[in-house]
Design a protein around this motif. Structure first.
Motif, PDB file in Angstrom:
ATOM      1  N   PRO A 177       0.973  -1.235   0.061  1.00  0.00           N
ATOM      2  CA  PRO A 177       0.010  -0.101  -0.024  1.00  0.00           C
ATOM      3  C   PRO A 177       0.854   1.205  -0.235  1.00  0.00           C
ATOM      4  N   GLY A 178       0.647   2.143  -0.880  1.00  0.00           N
ATOM      5  CA  GLY A 178       1.344   3.508  -1.054  1.00  0.00           C
ATOM      6  C   GLY A 178       2.405   3.289  -2.132  1.00  0.00           C
ATOM      7  N   ILE A 179       2.784   2.075  -2.700  1.00  0.00           N
ATOM      8  CA  ILE A 179       3.733   2.191  -3.544  1.00  0.00           C
ATOM      9  C   ILE A 179       3.008   1.647  -4.811  1.00  0.00           C
ATOM     10  N   ALA A 180       3.351   2.536  -5.990  1.00  0.00           N
ATOM     11  CA  ALA A 180       2.900   2.106  -7.182  1.00  0.00           C
ATOM     12  C   ALA A 180       4.009   2.169  -8.440  1.00  0.00           C
ATOM     13  N   LYS A 181       3.321   1.745  -9.524  1.00  0.00           N
ATOM     14  CA  LYS A 181       4.532   1.817 -10.758  1.00  0.00           C
ATOM     15  C   LYS A 181       5.937   1.331 -10.595  1.00  0.00           C
ATOM     16  N   ALA A 182       5.739   0.010  -9.806  1.00  0.00           N
ATOM     17  CA  ALA A 182       7.254  -0.431  -9.569  1.00  0.00           C
ATOM     18  C   ALA A 182       7.611  -1.110 -10.848  1.00  0.00           C
ATOM     19  N   ARG A 183       8.903  -1.032 -11.258  1.00  0.00           N
ATOM     20  CA  ARG A 183       9.512  -1.505 -12.290  1.00  0.00           C
ATOM     21  C   ARG A 183      10.977  -1.751 -12.233  1.00  0.00           C
ATOM     22  N   GLY A 184      11.584  -2.648 -12.947  1.00  0.00           N
ATOM     23  CA  GLY A 184      12.944  -2.821 -12.781  1.00  0.00           C
ATOM     24  C   GLY A 184      13.769  -3.598 -13.845  1.00  0.00           C
ATOM     25  N   THR A 185      14.874  -3.900 -13.674  1.00  0.00           N
ATOM     26  CA  THR A 185      15.489  -4.631 -14.838  1.00  0.00           C
ATOM     27  C   THR A 185      16.498  -5.880 -13.810  1.00  0.00           C
ATOM     28  N   ALA A 186      16.578  -6.990 -14.575  1.00  0.00           N
ATOM     29  CA  ALA A 186      17.392  -7.991 -13.893  1.00  0.00           C
ATOM     30  C   ALA A 186      18.418  -8.445 -14.781  1.00  0.00           C
ATOM     31  N   GLU A 187      19.578  -8.635 -14.237  1.00  0.00           N
ATOM     32  CA  GLU A 187      20.795  -9.288 -15.119  1.00  0.00           C
ATOM     33  C   GLU A 187      21.296 -10.424 -14.133  1.00  0.00           C
ATOM     34  N   GLN A 188      21.656 -11.524 -15.056  1.00  0.00           N
ATOM     35  CA  GLN A 188      22.226 -12.667 -14.350  1.00  0.00           C
ATOM     36  C   GLN A 188      23.639 -12.671 -14.389  1.00  0.00           C
ATOM     37  N   TYR A 189      24.152 -13.067 -13.016  1.00  0.00           N
ATOM     38  CA  TYR A 189      25.662 -13.127 -12.717  1.00  0.00           C
ATOM     39  C   TYR A 189      26.012 -14.427 -12.297  1.00  0.00           C
ATOM     40  N   VAL A 190      27.230 -14.835 -12.408  1.00  0.00           N
ATOM     41  CA  VAL A 190      27.645 -16.257 -11.767  1.00  0.00           C
ATOM     42  C   VAL A 190      28.933 -15.804 -10.812  1.00  0.00           C
ATOM     43  N   THR A 191      28.907 -16.181  -9.877  1.00  0.00           N
ATOM     44  CA  THR A 191      30.143 -16.035  -8.767  1.00  0.00           C
ATOM     45  C   THR A 191      31.356 -16.953  -9.212  1.00  0.00           C
ATOM     46  N   ASP A 192      32.314 -16.671  -8.271  1.00  0.00           N
ATOM     47  CA  ASP A 192      33.488 -17.466  -8.683  1.00  0.00           C
ATOM     48  C   ASP A 192      33.229 -19.015  -8.228  1.00  0.00           C
ATOM     49  N   ARG A 193      32.335 -19.144  -7.396  1.00  0.00           N
ATOM     50  CA  ARG A 193      32.177 -20.516  -6.830  1.00  0.00           C
ATOM     51  C   ARG A 193      31.083 -21.312  -7.889  1.00  0.00           C
ATOM     52  N   GLY A 194      30.737 -20.544  -8.843  1.00  0.00           N
ATOM     53  CA  GLY A 194      29.832 -21.153  -9.734  1.00  0.00           C
ATOM     54  C   GLY A 194      28.047 -20.931  -9.482  1.00  0.00           C
ATOM     55  N   ASP A 195      27.930 -20.159  -8.415  1.00  0.00           N
ATOM     56  CA  ASP A 195      26.511 -19.719  -7.847  1.00  0.00           C
ATOM     57  C   ASP A 195      26.004 -18.861  -9.099  1.00  0.00           C
ATOM     58  N   THR A 196      24.576 -19.009  -9.459  1.00  0.00           N
ATOM     59  CA  THR A 196      24.078 -18.202 -10.409  1.00  0.00           C
ATOM     60  C   THR A 196      23.068 -17.201  -9.505  1.00  0.00           C
ATOM     61  N   TYR A 197      23.197 -15.979  -9.912  1.00  0.00           N
ATOM     62  CA  TYR A 197      22.119 -15.221  -9.021  1.00  0.00           C
ATOM     63  C   TYR A 197      21.486 -13.851 -10.033  1.00  0.00           C
ATOM     64  N   TRP A 198      20.339 -13.397  -9.890  1.00  0.00           N
ATOM     65  CA  TRP A 198      19.924 -12.276 -10.695  1.00  0.00           C
ATOM     66  C   TRP A 198      19.717 -10.956  -9.863  1.00  0.00           C
ATOM     67  N   ALA A 199      20.721 -10.087 -10.377  1.00  0.00           N
ATOM     68  CA  ALA A 199      20.551  -8.757  -9.735  1.00  0.00           C
ATOM     69  C   ALA A 199      19.563  -7.717 -10.265  1.00  0.00           C
TER      70      ALA A 199
END
Length: 255
Positions: A177-199
């Motif tokens: 409530p009170g938040i509107a028009k949320a939007r964003g971008t996501a980019e995929q990254y891979v750590t040195d250990r091979g773990d994948t996450y999205w920023a």
């Protein structure tokens, strides 16, 4: 020639001018030169006196000019000081009107931050959450243009385990409530250990639902109604307009 000789009529002795004529002329010329010198000295005295008087008048005029310049400098300094007072008053009016535009309200960013951060789960987490506005200087950086605006804005950075989770996180943020028009971008990254996450990097609009209205004055400001400004509705009419009623004479005639 004695007196006795004169009485008996004896002829007088011949008179001889022993002083040469040139000496008499020189004596007369000397008298003229002295007179001319005196006249020249008098004329020089008059000239010197006039020059001295003119110097005195010039000095008086210079003193008057210096006094006038000093008065002008003082007046300019006083004017400049008053100019700053004027601009400060104008700035204060702008700040007050800005607050009136947002309903003279404030936002409890503690509760709002907790509500936004609560949208994270085991598959997502926030790295940054930043709110801007409203304040006495303006609305901060409300989102405008194609997405419209509010009373403030929010910027966030998060990371998720998948792209689908990034999309769902943005949807959960907009559902707050009170938040509107949320939007964003996501980019995929891979750590040195091979773990994948999205920023995820995004922004949202803070609406007037989050205004507490705690500091709204009862009398308003400058004749404005803060509640009406916050609601965005038209100003209420000062008094209801009476509806026309037929007079008894006109009713009797119609009957």
């Amino acid at each position: 020639m004695n007196e006795t000789a004169k009485r008996v009529g004896s002829p007088g002795l011949p008179q001889v001018n022993l002083v040469p004529k040139e000496f008499a002329e020189k004596r007369a010329m000397r008298a003229v030169q002295v007179t001319a010198l005196v006249a020249v000295l008098i004329a020089l005295g008059v000239i010197v006196l006039g020059y001295v008087l003119s110097l005195g008048a010039k000095q008086l005029a210079q003193n008057d000019l210096d006094d006038a310049r000093a008065d002008q400098t003082t007046a300019l300094q006083e004017r400049d000081e008053k100019v700053m007072v004027y601009f400060n008053a104008v700035l204060r009016e702008q700040q007050e009107y800005t607050l009136a535009q947002v309903g003279y309200g404030e936002i409890d960013y503690g509760q709002l931050s907790a509500a936004v951060l609560a949208t994270a789960n085991d598959e997502s987490s926030f790295n940054l959450l930043h709110f801007i506005g409203p304040s006495a200087l303006g609305l901060g950086s409300p989102q405008e243009g194609f997405y419209g605006g509010g009373v403030g804005s929010a910027e966030f950075e998060a990371q998720t385990s998948s792209f689908a989770e990034a999309t769902e996180l943005i949807a959960r943020i907009e559902a707050v409530p009170g938040i509107a028009k949320a939007r964003g971008t996501a980019e995929q990254y891979v750590t040195d250990r091979g773990d994948t996450y999205w920023a995820v990097t995004g922004s949202a609009v803070v609406t007037d639902l989050r205004l507490t209205g705690r500091v709204v004055p009862d009398e308003g400001i400058a004749g404005l109604d803060p509640a009406r400004i916050a609601e965005g509705g038209p100003a209420p009419s000062p008094s209801p307009t009476p509806s026309p009623v037929a007079s008894p004479t006109a009713t009797a005639e119609e009957g």
